[in-house]
Design a protein around this motif. Sequence first.
Motif, PDB file in Angstrom:
ATOM      1  N   ALA A 161     -57.724  14.283  17.040  1.00  0.00           N
ATOM      2  CA  ALA A 161     -56.273  14.479  17.069  1.00  0.00           C
ATOM      3  C   ALA A 161     -55.778  14.672  18.503  1.00  0.00           C
ATOM      4  O   ALA A 161     -54.745  14.121  18.891  1.00  0.00           O
ATOM      5  CB  ALA A 161     -55.877  15.668  16.203  1.00  0.00           C
ATOM      6  N   GLU A 162     -56.506  15.453  19.292  1.00  0.00           N
ATOM      7  CA  GLU A 162     -56.121  15.658  20.692  1.00  0.00           C
ATOM      8  C   GLU A 162     -56.197  14.350  21.473  1.00  0.00           C
ATOM      9  O   GLU A 162     -55.298  14.039  22.261  1.00  0.00           O
ATOM     10  CB  GLU A 162     -57.009  16.721  21.341  1.00  0.00           C
ATOM     11  N   ALA A 163     -57.249  13.577  21.240  1.00  0.00           N
ATOM     12  CA  ALA A 163     -57.390  12.296  21.932  1.00  0.00           C
ATOM     13  C   ALA A 163     -56.268  11.336  21.520  1.00  0.00           C
ATOM     14  O   ALA A 163     -55.721  10.618  22.362  1.00  0.00           O
ATOM     15  CB  ALA A 163     -58.760  11.683  21.641  1.00  0.00           C
ATOM     16  N   ALA A 164     -55.913  11.323  20.247  1.00  0.00           N
ATOM     17  CA  ALA A 164     -54.837  10.449  19.766  1.00  0.00           C
ATOM     18  C   ALA A 164     -53.500  10.850  20.385  1.00  0.00           C
ATOM     19  O   ALA A 164     -52.708   9.983  20.783  1.00  0.00           O
ATOM     20  CB  ALA A 164     -54.764  10.488  18.242  1.00  0.00           C
ATOM     21  N   CYS A 165     -53.238  12.139  20.481  1.00  0.00           N
ATOM     22  CA  CYS A 165     -51.995  12.611  21.110  1.00  0.00           C
ATOM     23  C   CYS A 165     -51.960  12.239  22.591  1.00  0.00           C
ATOM     24  O   CYS A 165     -50.913  11.838  23.113  1.00  0.00           O
ATOM     25  CB  CYS A 165     -51.845  14.117  20.931  1.00  0.00           C
ATOM     26  N   PHE A 166     -53.083  12.366  23.270  1.00  0.00           N
ATOM     27  CA  PHE A 166     -53.175  11.952  24.670  1.00  0.00           C
ATOM     28  C   PHE A 166     -52.851  10.469  24.803  1.00  0.00           C
ATOM     29  O   PHE A 166     -52.070  10.065  25.672  1.00  0.00           O
ATOM     30  CB  PHE A 166     -54.580  12.250  25.208  1.00  0.00           C
ATOM     31  N   GLU A 167     -53.443   9.644  23.932  1.00  0.00           N
ATOM     32  CA  GLU A 167     -53.179   8.203  23.957  1.00  0.00           C
ATOM     33  C   GLU A 167     -51.695   7.918  23.744  1.00  0.00           C
ATOM     34  O   GLU A 167     -51.130   7.033  24.395  1.00  0.00           O
ATOM     35  CB  GLU A 167     -54.024   7.481  22.905  1.00  0.00           C
ATOM     36  N   ALA A 168     -51.059   8.644  22.852  1.00  0.00           N
ATOM     37  CA  ALA A 168     -49.622   8.449  22.619  1.00  0.00           C
ATOM     38  C   ALA A 168     -48.821   8.746  23.881  1.00  0.00           C
ATOM     39  O   ALA A 168     -47.894   8.011  24.231  1.00  0.00           O
ATOM     40  CB  ALA A 168     -49.148   9.331  21.460  1.00  0.00           C
ATOM     41  N   GLY A 169     -49.184   9.805  24.584  1.00  0.00           N
ATOM     42  CA  GLY A 169     -48.496  10.139  25.825  1.00  0.00           C
ATOM     43  C   GLY A 169     -48.651   9.054  26.876  1.00  0.00           C
ATOM     44  O   GLY A 169     -47.693   8.718  27.585  1.00  0.00           O
ATOM     45  N   ILE A 170     -49.846   8.488  26.957  1.00  0.00           N
ATOM     46  CA  ILE A 170     -50.087   7.396  27.903  1.00  0.00           C
ATOM     47  C   ILE A 170     -49.194   6.208  27.565  1.00  0.00           C
ATOM     48  O   ILE A 170     -48.591   5.584  28.445  1.00  0.00           O
ATOM     49  CB  ILE A 170     -51.581   6.974  27.873  1.00  0.00           C
ATOM     50  N   LYS A 171     -49.094   5.882  26.277  1.00  0.00           N
ATOM     51  CA  LYS A 171     -48.284   4.727  25.859  1.00  0.00           C
ATOM     52  C   LYS A 171     -46.812   4.946  26.193  1.00  0.00           C
ATOM     53  O   LYS A 171     -46.125   4.048  26.682  1.00  0.00           O
ATOM     54  CB  LYS A 171     -48.414   4.456  24.361  1.00  0.00           C
ATOM     55  N   PHE A 172     -46.303   6.149  25.924  1.00  0.00           N
ATOM     56  CA  PHE A 172     -44.896   6.421  26.234  1.00  0.00           C
ATOM     57  C   PHE A 172     -44.643   6.377  27.736  1.00  0.00           C
ATOM     58  O   PHE A 172     -43.634   5.846  28.192  1.00  0.00           O
ATOM     59  CB  PHE A 172     -44.448   7.771  25.678  1.00  0.00           C
ATOM     60  N   GLY A 173     -45.545   6.936  28.510  1.00  0.00           N
ATOM     61  CA  GLY A 173     -45.387   6.882  29.959  1.00  0.00           C
ATOM     62  C   GLY A 173     -45.364   5.454  30.461  1.00  0.00           C
ATOM     63  O   GLY A 173     -44.538   5.080  31.296  1.00  0.00           O
ATOM     64  N   SER A 174     -46.262   4.633  29.939  1.00  0.00           N
ATOM     65  CA  SER A 174     -46.304   3.222  30.329  1.00  0.00           C
ATOM     66  C   SER A 174     -45.017   2.513  29.940  1.00  0.00           C
ATOM     67  O   SER A 174     -44.418   1.808  30.750  1.00  0.00           O
ATOM     68  CB  SER A 174     -47.486   2.513  29.661  1.00  0.00           C
ATOM     69  N   LEU A 175     -44.608   2.693  28.706  1.00  0.00           N
ATOM     70  CA  LEU A 175     -43.407   2.011  28.218  1.00  0.00           C
ATOM     71  C   LEU A 175     -42.174   2.401  29.036  1.00  0.00           C
ATOM     72  O   LEU A 175     -41.462   1.545  29.547  1.00  0.00           O
ATOM     73  CB  LEU A 175     -43.182   2.335  26.738  1.00  0.00           C
ATOM     74  N   TYR A 176     -41.972   3.681  29.183  1.00  0.00           N
ATOM     75  CA  TYR A 176     -40.755   4.146  29.839  1.00  0.00           C
ATOM     76  C   TYR A 176     -40.724   3.741  31.311  1.00  0.00           C
ATOM     77  O   TYR A 176     -39.740   3.176  31.789  1.00  0.00           O
ATOM     78  CB  TYR A 176     -40.606   5.658  29.695  1.00  0.00           C
ATOM     79  N   HIS A 177     -41.799   3.990  32.017  1.00  0.00           N
ATOM     80  CA  HIS A 177     -41.768   3.762  33.462  1.00  0.00           C
ATOM     81  C   HIS A 177     -41.973   2.305  33.847  1.00  0.00           C
ATOM     82  O   HIS A 177     -41.573   1.891  34.937  1.00  0.00           O
ATOM     83  CB  HIS A 177     -42.756   4.687  34.154  1.00  0.00           C
ATOM     84  N   GLN A 178     -42.547   1.535  32.965  1.00  0.00           N
ATOM     85  CA  GLN A 178     -42.683   0.108  33.239  1.00  0.00           C
ATOM     86  C   GLN A 178     -41.346  -0.608  33.098  1.00  0.00           C
ATOM     87  O   GLN A 178     -41.048  -1.532  33.847  1.00  0.00           O
ATOM     88  CB  GLN A 178     -43.700  -0.518  32.278  1.00  0.00           C
ATOM     89  N   PHE A 179     -40.526  -0.190  32.143  1.00  0.00           N
ATOM     90  CA  PHE A 179     -39.314  -0.937  31.833  1.00  0.00           C
ATOM     91  C   PHE A 179     -38.019  -0.280  32.310  1.00  0.00           C
ATOM     92  O   PHE A 179     -36.972  -0.928  32.310  1.00  0.00           O
ATOM     93  CB  PHE A 179     -39.236  -1.223  30.329  1.00  0.00           C
TER      94      PHE A 179
END
Length: 119
Positions: free
Chosen positions: A10-28
């Motif tokens: 669960a902790e690893a999945a939450c970390f992965e979600a944070g990475i995805k949001f950071g990528s999405l937001y700051h890339q676009f």
Amino acid sequence: MSSDETPTDAEAACFEAGIKFGSLYHQFAGTPVSPDSAPSLETAMEESIENQPHCREVTVDVRLDELEAALAESTADYTELTGRFLEVEIVIGYEDCEVVTHMEMEDGYPLMRLESVRS
């Protein structure tokens, strides 16, 4: 978590979600967007983030009402993409865990929130 503990799924999945949001937001953020280009930008954002590991589903909606309101106050026919124009859901699968996250405007700020963690 101490240095000798392994993160839970669960902790690893939450970390992965944070990475995805950071990528999405700051890339676009800052991308030129108009009502005509919004659908193709939504698709590009979804497909880009879905390429990343553990990403099951990404849904991006450009809030056309907010976009059109911003353009009504401008002489340009486009503006730059910011969080105020987005609603996003990202679903992460890590091992036997699924995490659902969501981003939407709250009190003028694009808040990224953990909606559920299912094992």
